[in-house]
Design an enzyme around this catalytic site. Sequence first.
Site, PDB file in Angstrom:
ATOM      1  N   ILE A  55       0.838  -1.193   0.000  1.00  0.00           N
ATOM      2  CA  ILE A  55       0.000   0.000   0.000  1.00  0.00           C
ATOM      3  C   ILE A  55       0.879   1.250   0.000  1.00  0.00           C
ATOM      4  O   ILE A  55       2.012   1.216   0.483  1.00  0.00           O
ATOM      5  CB  ILE A  55      -0.966  -0.018   1.219  1.00  0.00           C
ATOM      6  CG1 ILE A  55      -1.947   1.156   1.180  1.00  0.00           C
ATOM      7  CG2 ILE A  55      -0.203  -0.095   2.535  1.00  0.00           C
ATOM      8  CD1 ILE A  55      -3.062   1.067   2.221  1.00  0.00           C
ATOM      9  N   CYS A  56       0.350   2.334  -0.548  1.00  0.00           N
ATOM     10  CA  CYS A  56       0.957   3.661  -0.488  1.00  0.00           C
ATOM     11  C   CYS A  56       2.248   3.708  -1.316  1.00  0.00           C
ATOM     12  O   CYS A  56       2.213   3.507  -2.516  1.00  0.00           O
ATOM     13  CB  CYS A  56       1.175   4.054   0.976  1.00  0.00           C
ATOM     14  SG  CYS A  56       1.581   5.783   1.256  1.00  0.00           S
TER      15      CYS A  56
END
Length: 184
Positions: A102-103
Site C-alpha cells: 500500500i501507499c
Amino acid sequence: MSKVLVPLAQGCEELEAVTIIDILVRGGVEVVTASLDDNTIITASRGVQLVAQKTLDEVIDDHYDLVVLPGGLPGADYLQADPRIIAKLKNTVEMGGLAAAICAAPKVLVSAGLLDGKQATSYPGVIEKQPAHDMQFSNESVVEDGQIITSRGPGTAMDFALHLLQKLQGADVRQTVEAGLVRA
C-alpha cells in the site's frame, strides 16, 4: 489458519501498519510483525512507536500465505533496499502465496519484478514514475491482479485490509469483521 508477515521498517506509515494488523487479527489470521534489524521498536513516519514481535532474520524462513508491506517514507525505501524482503516476496508468490503493498510500498513490488504485466495502484506519483514492464496504473482504491494486491494510501487502508481479509478468510469473515467496525 492463514499466516501473514508484516515487515515493519523504520518510518513506515503507522495508520496503514496498524490497520492491516488489526483487521487481519480480528478476522482470525495469524499475523507476524518483524523489524528489519535488531531494533524491534519502530518509529513510524509520524513519530508513533510500534513494537515488532520478532526480527526479520528470526522469521524469514517461515512460510506465509501473504506478505504485506505498509507504505510510508522512508519505510518503503528501507523495504525496497532490503534484499531479504525482495527475495521473500518473490518466494511467497512462487509458492502460491500473495504479495500486497500500500501507499509507497508498491515500488518494492516493482523492484521484485512482481508488477511486470500487472495492473496496480499506489500513492500518487510513486510507481507511475518508475513503472514495472507493461504495468497498467489504476486509480482504484484497491487493485488485485493475480497474486498481487495494491492500494493507494492511508485513506484506503481499511478497504485494503478488509480486501486482504476476504482473500484469506472468505466473504463471511470479512462481513462479520466489517459489521463490528460500524463503518456505515
